[in-house]
Design a protein around this motif. Structure first.
Motif, mmCIF file in Angstrom:
data_model
loop_
_atom_site.group_PDB
_atom_site.id
_atom_site.type_symbol
_atom_site.label_atom_id
_atom_site.label_comp_id
_atom_site.label_asym_id
_atom_site.label_seq_id
_atom_site.Cartn_x
_atom_site.Cartn_y
_atom_site.Cartn_z
ATOM 1 N N THR A 19 0.851 -1.177 0.000
ATOM 2 C CA THR A 19 0.000 0.000 0.000
ATOM 3 C C THR A 19 0.889 1.230 0.000
ATOM 4 O OG1 THR A 19 -1.727 -1.154 1.220
ATOM 5 C CG2 THR A 19 -1.760 1.250 1.306
ATOM 6 N N ARG A 20 0.579 2.168 -0.841
ATOM 7 C CA ARG A 20 1.358 3.403 -0.905
ATOM 8 C C ARG A 20 1.070 4.259 0.326
ATOM 9 N NH1 ARG A 20 1.819 7.716 -5.832
ATOM 10 N NH2 ARG A 20 3.434 8.913 -4.825
ATOM 11 N N THR A 21 2.101 4.844 0.877
ATOM 12 C CA THR A 21 1.928 5.699 2.048
ATOM 13 C C THR A 21 1.442 7.092 1.643
ATOM 14 O OG1 THR A 21 3.001 6.687 3.969
ATOM 15 C CG2 THR A 21 4.368 6.374 2.009
ATOM 16 N N TYR A 22 0.631 7.666 2.507
ATOM 17 C CA TYR A 22 0.148 9.026 2.292
ATOM 18 C C TYR A 22 1.008 10.053 3.035
ATOM 19 C CZ TYR A 22 -4.151 7.351 0.166
ATOM 20 O OH TYR A 22 -5.068 6.780 -0.672
ATOM 21 N N LEU A 96 -8.256 7.287 2.362
ATOM 22 C CA LEU A 96 -8.036 8.473 3.193
ATOM 23 C C LEU A 96 -9.051 9.551 2.839
ATOM 24 C CD1 LEU A 96 -6.085 9.712 5.331
ATOM 25 C CD2 LEU A 96 -4.842 10.709 3.411
ATOM 26 N N GLU A 97 -9.680 10.103 3.866
ATOM 27 C CA GLU A 97 -10.661 11.169 3.676
ATOM 28 C C GLU A 97 -10.211 12.408 4.424
ATOM 29 O OE1 GLU A 97 -14.570 8.266 3.627
ATOM 30 O OE2 GLU A 97 -14.287 9.630 5.334
ATOM 31 N N LEU A 98 -10.269 13.534 3.754
ATOM 32 C CA LEU A 98 -10.026 14.826 4.382
ATOM 33 C C LEU A 98 -11.328 15.599 4.303
ATOM 34 C CD1 LEU A 98 -7.170 13.836 3.386
ATOM 35 C CD2 LEU A 98 -6.540 16.225 3.450
ATOM 36 N N TYR A 99 -11.759 16.120 5.428
ATOM 37 C CA TYR A 99 -12.992 16.891 5.485
ATOM 38 C C TYR A 99 -12.627 18.372 5.511
ATOM 39 C CZ TYR A 99 -15.489 12.595 6.179
ATOM 40 O OH TYR A 99 -16.025 11.342 5.974
ATOM 41 N N VAL A 100 -12.989 19.059 4.437
ATOM 42 C CA VAL A 100 -12.678 20.485 4.278
ATOM 43 C C VAL A 100 -13.868 21.176 3.613
ATOM 44 C CG1 VAL A 100 -10.190 20.070 4.049
ATOM 45 C CG2 VAL A 100 -11.595 20.211 1.999
ATOM 46 N N GLU A 101 -13.890 22.485 3.715
ATOM 47 C CA GLU A 101 -14.878 23.238 2.954
ATOM 48 C C GLU A 101 -14.573 23.025 1.466
ATOM 49 O OE1 GLU A 101 -15.534 27.358 4.057
ATOM 50 O OE2 GLU A 101 -14.701 26.901 6.044
ATOM 51 N N SER A 114 0.182 15.981 -7.344
ATOM 52 C CA SER A 114 1.592 16.293 -7.576
ATOM 53 C C SER A 114 2.498 15.162 -7.105
ATOM 54 C CB SER A 114 1.978 17.612 -6.885
ATOM 55 O OG SER A 114 2.141 17.437 -5.488
ATOM 56 N N PHE A 115 1.978 14.294 -6.233
ATOM 57 C CA PHE A 115 2.704 13.115 -5.765
ATOM 58 C C PHE A 115 2.273 11.859 -6.533
ATOM 59 C CE2 PHE A 115 3.279 15.957 -2.184
ATOM 60 C CZ PHE A 115 4.565 15.666 -1.755
ATOM 61 N N GLY A 116 1.458 12.030 -7.563
ATOM 62 C CA GLY A 116 0.989 10.888 -8.336
ATOM 63 C C GLY A 116 -0.124 10.110 -7.658
#
Length: 144
Positions: A19-22, A96-101, A114-116
């Motif tokens: 698994t690729r790291t975030y 992975l989930e990011l909660y943002v406006e 940008s990191f593929g």
């Protein structure tokens, strides 16, 4: 060594693929957008319903997930596990989930890409009387 679909890897290689790291992505996101993050959920160990442990009076609607990877289609086909359970147990390729406006999402997705690492807005949140997750996928709609 069995093959599945037209994949370049056999099933054993597919299961054992790392698994690729975030970490590099998140380092850059935190450097530029820490103040915009309202939540961050790594979907392993709870899958698409893990967010239920961290919310109250919120309905999380996931209606734009990435397509289900071949490994999870294979697991479902071989096990006969209902799709509703698959989304409860496995991350289904969405880790992975990011909660943002919404206005901050494009810049964060640009960092990931940008990191593929492919990124997209996978849904939204709504006020709700209790906590709820709805997954709308290629295999149906599931409410948890």
């Amino acid at each position: 060594t069995d093959r599945y679909e037209d994949l370049p890897l056999d099933i054993g290689q597919l299961v054992l693929s790392p698994t690729r790291t975030y970490a590099p992505v998140m380092r850059a996101v935190l450097a530029e957008h820490r103040g915009h993050l309202r939540g961050l959920v790594h979907c392993s160990g709870g899958a698409q319903t893990k967010v239920l442990h961290f919310i109250d009076q919120v309905h999380v609607v996931k209606n734009n997930l990435f397509p289900c990877p071949p490994l999870f289609r294979l697991i479902q086909a071989e096990s006969g596990t209902p799709w509703s359970e698959m989304y409860r147990v496995f991350n289904m390729g969405h880790r992975l989930e990011l909660y943002v406006e919404e206005k901050h999402a494009p810049a964060i997705m640009d960092i990931a890409e940008s990191f593929g690492v492919a990124a997209r807005v996978i849904g939204h949140t709504e006020a709700h009387a209790d906590k709820r997750v709805t997954v709308r996928s290629e295999f149906g709609e599931f409410v948890y």
